[in-house]
Design a protein around this motif. Structure first.
Motif, mmCIF file in Angstrom:
data_model
loop_
_atom_site.group_PDB
_atom_site.id
_atom_site.type_symbol
_atom_site.label_atom_id
_atom_site.label_comp_id
_atom_site.label_asym_id
_atom_site.label_seq_id
_atom_site.Cartn_x
_atom_site.Cartn_y
_atom_site.Cartn_z
ATOM 1 N N PHE A 1 74.896 79.872 89.895
ATOM 2 C CA PHE A 1 75.028 80.896 88.863
ATOM 3 C C PHE A 1 73.917 80.743 87.824
ATOM 4 O O PHE A 1 73.533 79.641 87.474
ATOM 5 C CB PHE A 1 76.368 80.785 88.141
ATOM 6 C CG PHE A 1 77.548 80.993 89.037
ATOM 7 C CD1 PHE A 1 77.864 82.263 89.489
ATOM 8 C CD2 PHE A 1 78.327 79.928 89.439
ATOM 9 C CE1 PHE A 1 78.963 82.473 90.322
ATOM 10 C CE2 PHE A 1 79.416 80.117 90.263
ATOM 11 C CZ PHE A 1 79.730 81.383 90.706
ATOM 12 N N SER A 2 73.464 81.861 87.314
ATOM 13 C CA SER A 2 72.546 81.855 86.184
ATOM 14 C C SER A 2 73.389 81.635 84.937
ATOM 15 O O SER A 2 74.266 82.436 84.625
ATOM 16 C CB SER A 2 71.809 83.190 86.122
ATOM 17 O OG SER A 2 71.064 83.285 84.948
ATOM 18 N N LEU A 3 73.151 80.512 84.243
ATOM 19 C CA LEU A 3 73.929 80.180 83.031
ATOM 20 C C LEU A 3 73.123 80.465 81.787
ATOM 21 O O LEU A 3 71.883 80.360 81.796
ATOM 22 C CB LEU A 3 74.322 78.698 83.045
ATOM 23 C CG LEU A 3 75.161 78.201 84.217
ATOM 24 C CD1 LEU A 3 75.473 76.722 84.037
ATOM 25 C CD2 LEU A 3 76.432 78.996 84.373
ATOM 26 N N PRO A 4 73.799 80.768 80.692
ATOM 27 C CA PRO A 4 73.086 80.975 79.431
ATOM 28 C C PRO A 4 72.532 79.634 78.939
ATOM 29 O O PRO A 4 73.039 78.565 79.315
ATOM 30 C CB PRO A 4 74.167 81.520 78.489
ATOM 31 C CG PRO A 4 75.448 81.015 79.038
ATOM 32 C CD PRO A 4 75.248 80.935 80.524
ATOM 33 N N PRO A 5 71.492 79.662 78.123
ATOM 34 C CA PRO A 5 70.948 78.410 77.587
ATOM 35 C C PRO A 5 72.002 77.652 76.781
ATOM 36 O O PRO A 5 72.887 78.254 76.191
ATOM 37 C CB PRO A 5 69.800 78.864 76.672
ATOM 38 C CG PRO A 5 69.613 80.309 76.928
ATOM 39 C CD PRO A 5 70.809 80.835 77.626
ATOM 40 N N GLY A 6 71.862 76.361 76.777
ATOM 41 C CA GLY A 6 72.816 75.591 75.976
ATOM 42 C C GLY A 6 72.888 74.235 76.348
ATOM 43 O O GLY A 6 73.139 73.294 76.704
ATOM 44 N N TYR B 1 83.080 72.706 78.094
ATOM 45 C CA TYR B 1 83.802 72.095 79.206
ATOM 46 C C TYR B 1 83.432 72.762 80.535
ATOM 47 O O TYR B 1 83.164 72.081 81.527
ATOM 48 C CB TYR B 1 85.317 72.181 78.978
ATOM 49 C CG TYR B 1 86.104 71.776 80.209
ATOM 50 C CD1 TYR B 1 86.238 70.439 80.549
ATOM 51 C CD2 TYR B 1 86.673 72.744 81.040
ATOM 52 C CE1 TYR B 1 86.929 70.062 81.694
ATOM 53 C CE2 TYR B 1 87.360 72.376 82.186
ATOM 54 C CZ TYR B 1 87.491 71.035 82.502
ATOM 55 O OH TYR B 1 88.160 70.669 83.635
ATOM 56 N N LEU B 2 83.414 74.087 80.568
ATOM 57 C CA LEU B 2 83.070 74.792 81.799
ATOM 58 C C LEU B 2 81.617 74.566 82.194
ATOM 59 O O LEU B 2 81.301 74.464 83.377
ATOM 60 C CB LEU B 2 83.358 76.288 81.670
ATOM 61 C CG LEU B 2 84.816 76.673 81.821
ATOM 62 C CD1 LEU B 2 85.015 78.145 81.508
ATOM 63 C CD2 LEU B 2 85.322 76.368 83.211
ATOM 64 N N ARG B 3 80.730 74.475 81.225
ATOM 65 C CA ARG B 3 79.328 74.169 81.526
ATOM 66 C C ARG B 3 79.243 72.815 82.236
ATOM 67 O O ARG B 3 78.572 72.675 83.261
ATOM 68 C CB ARG B 3 78.473 74.167 80.265
ATOM 69 C CG ARG B 3 76.992 73.848 80.544
ATOM 70 C CD ARG B 3 76.183 73.821 79.262
ATOM 71 N NE ARG B 3 76.191 75.111 78.597
ATOM 72 C CZ ARG B 3 75.415 76.138 78.931
ATOM 73 N NH1 ARG B 3 74.595 76.047 79.953
ATOM 74 N NH2 ARG B 3 75.476 77.265 78.259
ATOM 75 N N THR B 4 79.955 71.830 81.714
ATOM 76 C CA THR B 4 79.967 70.501 82.325
ATOM 77 C C THR B 4 80.576 70.560 83.721
ATOM 78 O O THR B 4 80.043 69.970 84.666
ATOM 79 C CB THR B 4 80.743 69.510 81.438
ATOM 80 O OG1 THR B 4 80.095 69.433 80.159
ATOM 81 C CG2 THR B 4 80.801 68.130 82.073
ATOM 82 N N LEU B 5 81.677 71.267 83.867
ATOM 83 C CA LEU B 5 82.332 71.389 85.168
ATOM 84 C C LEU B 5 81.407 72.050 86.191
ATOM 85 O O LEU B 5 81.304 71.586 87.337
ATOM 86 C CB LEU B 5 83.629 72.185 85.033
ATOM 87 C CG LEU B 5 84.447 72.374 86.306
ATOM 88 C CD1 LEU B 5 84.915 71.026 86.854
ATOM 89 C CD2 LEU B 5 85.631 73.282 86.045
ATOM 90 N N LEU B 6 80.724 73.111 85.805
ATOM 91 C CA LEU B 6 79.796 73.773 86.720
ATOM 92 C C LEU B 6 78.630 72.857 87.085
ATOM 93 O O LEU B 6 78.158 72.874 88.226
ATOM 94 C CB LEU B 6 79.304 75.093 86.129
ATOM 95 C CG LEU B 6 80.370 76.179 85.990
ATOM 96 C CD1 LEU B 6 79.792 77.413 85.294
ATOM 97 C CD2 LEU B 6 80.955 76.568 87.338
ATOM 98 N N ARG B 7 78.190 72.039 86.150
ATOM 99 C CA ARG B 7 77.121 71.077 86.459
ATOM 100 C C ARG B 7 77.627 70.002 87.418
ATOM 101 O O ARG B 7 76.937 69.651 88.373
ATOM 102 C CB ARG B 7 76.593 70.432 85.180
ATOM 103 C CG ARG B 7 75.676 71.331 84.417
ATOM 104 C CD ARG B 7 75.037 70.617 83.250
ATOM 105 N NE ARG B 7 74.172 71.534 82.539
ATOM 106 C CZ ARG B 7 73.966 71.496 81.242
ATOM 107 N NH1 ARG B 7 74.551 70.584 80.492
ATOM 108 N NH2 ARG B 7 73.168 72.365 80.674
#
Length: 106
Positions: free
Chosen positions: A101-106, A87-93
């Protein structure tokens, strides 16, 4: 009344140039100042942030993360998000903060 989970910030220094933060609970209007008020020792060059245990974040929480990034940038440090929920990955996108931010792969 909404159930709220207090924000908890765990700070570790795995080495002299790295600060690791693990956030859990709600990062919102009422708790964002906790994150914004953190002061780090001079000399850190990397700030690793674990967001995987956040249960809620609002625009104030996102703004606090941006301020954290600006603080690190001012200290010549880089912020890495080392863990987060889908959810947070989607929100940040969606908010284009994945570019900041540098995000982890995924």
């Amino acid at each position: 009344m909404l159930d709220r989970t207090p924000l908890h910030i765990e700070v570790a220094t795995p080495d002299a140039t790295t600060v690791a933060l693990a956030l859990s609970g709600d990062l919102d209007y009422d708790s964002a100042e906790q994150l914004a008020g953190l002061i780090f020792a001079d000399g850190y060059r990397r700030l690793d942030v674990d967001l995987s245990a956040l249960s809620f974040i609002d625009s104030s929480g996102l703004a606090a993360l941006v301020r954290l990034h600006q603080q690190a940038e001012g200290a010549n440090a880089v912020v890495h998000v080392v863990a987060l929920t889908p959810y947070l990955r989607t929100l940040l996108r969606l908010t284009a903060l994945d570019r900041l931010f540098s995000l982890p792969p995924g």
